[in-house]
Design a protein around this motif. Structure first.
Motif, PDB file in Angstrom:
ATOM      1  N   ASP A  83      39.140  41.697  51.864  1.00 32.22           N
ATOM      2  CA  ASP A  83      39.967  40.484  51.836  1.00 32.22           C
ATOM      3  C   ASP A  83      39.335  39.362  51.026  1.00 32.22           C
ATOM      4  O   ASP A  83      40.041  38.619  50.329  1.00 32.22           O
ATOM      5  CB  ASP A  83      40.251  40.006  53.273  1.00 32.22           C
ATOM      6  CG  ASP A  83      41.209  40.933  53.999  1.00 32.22           C
ATOM      7  OD1 ASP A  83      42.306  41.184  53.455  1.00 32.22           O
ATOM      8  OD2 ASP A  83      40.865  41.415  55.090  1.00 32.22           O
ATOM      9  N   ASP A  84      38.016  39.207  51.103  1.00 32.40           N
ATOM     10  CA  ASP A  84      37.359  38.129  50.347  1.00 32.40           C
ATOM     11  C   ASP A  84      37.546  38.329  48.845  1.00 32.40           C
ATOM     12  O   ASP A  84      37.852  37.381  48.111  1.00 32.40           O
ATOM     13  CB  ASP A  84      35.863  38.085  50.674  1.00 32.40           C
ATOM     14  CG  ASP A  84      35.600  37.554  52.074  1.00 32.40           C
ATOM     15  OD1 ASP A  84      36.516  36.915  52.636  1.00 32.40           O
ATOM     16  OD2 ASP A  84      34.495  37.770  52.600  1.00 32.40           O
TER      17      ASP A  84
ATOM     18  N   ARG B 117      41.113  37.637  47.848  1.00 33.24           N
ATOM     19  CA  ARG B 117      41.379  36.203  47.804  1.00 33.24           C
ATOM     20  C   ARG B 117      40.789  35.574  46.543  1.00 33.24           C
ATOM     21  O   ARG B 117      41.423  34.720  45.908  1.00 33.24           O
ATOM     22  CB  ARG B 117      40.795  35.543  49.057  1.00 33.24           C
ATOM     23  CG  ARG B 117      41.166  34.084  49.237  1.00 33.24           C
ATOM     24  CD  ARG B 117      40.909  33.599  50.646  1.00 33.24           C
ATOM     25  NE  ARG B 117      39.612  34.020  51.180  1.00 33.24           N
ATOM     26  CZ  ARG B 117      39.463  34.940  52.114  1.00 33.24           C
ATOM     27  NH1 ARG B 117      40.500  35.572  52.622  1.00 33.24           N
ATOM     28  NH2 ARG B 117      38.249  35.262  52.550  1.00 33.24           N
ATOM     29  N   ARG B 118      39.592  36.025  46.135  1.00 27.79           N
ATOM     30  CA  ARG B 118      38.987  35.496  44.912  1.00 27.79           C
ATOM     31  C   ARG B 118      39.784  35.874  43.672  1.00 27.79           C
ATOM     32  O   ARG B 118      39.783  35.149  42.679  1.00 27.79           O
ATOM     33  CB  ARG B 118      37.544  35.999  44.772  1.00 27.79           C
ATOM     34  CG  ARG B 118      36.555  35.343  45.709  1.00 27.79           C
ATOM     35  CD  ARG B 118      35.119  35.622  45.267  1.00 27.79           C
ATOM     36  NE  ARG B 118      34.812  37.046  45.301  1.00 27.79           N
ATOM     37  CZ  ARG B 118      34.312  37.679  46.363  1.00 27.79           C
ATOM     38  NH1 ARG B 118      34.085  37.007  47.479  1.00 27.79           N
ATOM     39  NH2 ARG B 118      34.047  38.979  46.303  1.00 27.79           N
TER      40      ARG B 118
ATOM     41  N   ASP C  83      47.233  38.392  47.405  1.00 23.91           N
ATOM     42  CA  ASP C  83      47.198  38.652  48.833  1.00 23.91           C
ATOM     43  C   ASP C  83      47.551  40.113  49.113  1.00 23.91           C
ATOM     44  O   ASP C  83      47.815  40.902  48.202  1.00 23.91           O
ATOM     45  CB  ASP C  83      48.147  37.709  49.586  1.00 23.91           C
ATOM     46  CG  ASP C  83      49.576  37.780  49.041  1.00 23.91           C
ATOM     47  OD1 ASP C  83      49.914  38.790  48.379  1.00 23.91           O
ATOM     48  OD2 ASP C  83      50.347  36.835  49.274  1.00 23.91           O
ATOM     49  N   ARG C  84      47.579  40.468  50.406  1.00 25.66           N
ATOM     50  CA  ARG C  84      47.822  41.862  50.786  1.00 25.66           C
ATOM     51  C   ARG C  84      49.236  42.307  50.421  1.00 25.66           C
ATOM     52  O   ARG C  84      49.449  43.479  50.091  1.00 25.66           O
ATOM     53  CB  ARG C  84      47.586  42.043  52.281  1.00 25.66           C
ATOM     54  CG  ARG C  84      46.121  42.036  52.683  1.00 25.66           C
ATOM     55  CD  ARG C  84      45.929  42.844  53.945  1.00 25.66           C
ATOM     56  NE  ARG C  84      44.528  42.921  54.334  1.00 25.66           N
ATOM     57  CZ  ARG C  84      44.006  43.915  55.034  1.00 25.66           C
ATOM     58  NH1 ARG C  84      44.780  44.929  55.400  1.00 25.66           N
ATOM     59  NH2 ARG C  84      42.738  43.927  55.374  1.00 25.66           N
TER      60      ARG C  84
END
Length: 229
Positions: free
Chosen positions: A181-182, A185-186, A190-191
């Motif tokens: 997830d990190d 996000r960078r 998104d998912r």
């Protein structure tokens, strides 16, 4: 306690202690060793072997010796960071082996490097003529760095006066079927976006060995058996 069990427990303890102390010493100890760090590594290894195998009742003194070596090594690192004079003495300084295309024989002799060894280092850098080298320096860690003459250096965008956009590091957003997830996000996504990409490529999340997102937002997927651009 049986001797074999005592040795096994001591060895496991030594491995754990060495791991913790290596973390304290830092990554530089692992990647590039100075002369002092090399001596420290040998000494710590010998002490760890003593702790593991010596059945002397005072084996715990080995732990004290390990702690002293690590404390001295860490302290020396801080001292060398603050003082260039001490850093030059402990770590050593680079030695110029070629200057303006000319080999410096006395420096080659000083560093005890033969012409055969030097030519081998040059070839490993895809350099085949001494005359093509502007400078060559033997670093304190024993590696040799070369700078070829300017007219032989490859063209760059800066040399041509081109303005190029800044690039971001590709982000690994899925590893071993798990979404990072990190990293996602960078990358600015998104998912929901990631699931859509997987759906379009006909790949299930659990099938993905590695998925990366580049600066342009393009996804490349490795399943372990094939690559999906």
């Amino acid at each position: 306690m049986p001797t074999w069990l005592e040795v096994a427990l001591r060895t496991l303890s030594a491995v754990f202690i060495l791991f913790v102390m290596t973390k304290l010493l830092g990554k530089r100890q692992i990647s590039q060793l100075s002369l002092f760090e090399y001596i420290t590594g040998i000494s710590i290894g010998n002490i760890a072997a003593y702790i593991s195998l010596d059945t002397d009742s005072k084996w715990y003194l080995g732990l004290l010796a390990l702690s002293v070596w690590v404390a001295v090594s860490v302290g020396m690192e801080f001292v060398t960071m603050k003082s260039k004079r001490i850093r030059d003495f402990v770590d050593g300084k680079g030695t110029i082996l070629i200057e303006k295309g000319t080999l410096i024989e006395k420096n080659m002799f000083k560093e005890r490097i033969t012409l055969d060894e030097f030519m081998e280092k040059m070839r490993s850098k895809s350099i085949h003529r001494v005359a093509d080298v502007e400078f060559a320096v033997m670093e304190s860690n024993g590696d040799i760095t070369f700078m070829v003459k300017k007219e032989l250096q490859p063209l760059t965008a800066q040399a041509l006066g081109w303005q190029t956009p800044r690039e971001r590091e590709p982000q690994s957003v899925i590893m071993d079927g798990i979404v990072i997830d990190d990293a996602l996000r960078r990358s600015g996504f998104d998912r929901k976006w990631l699931n859509q990409q997987l759906s379009e490529k006909g790949v299930k999340l659990e099938e993905v060995y590695l998925a990366q997102v580049d600066d342009a937002g393009d996804v490349t997927i490795q399943t372990g058996e094939r690559s999906i651009p």
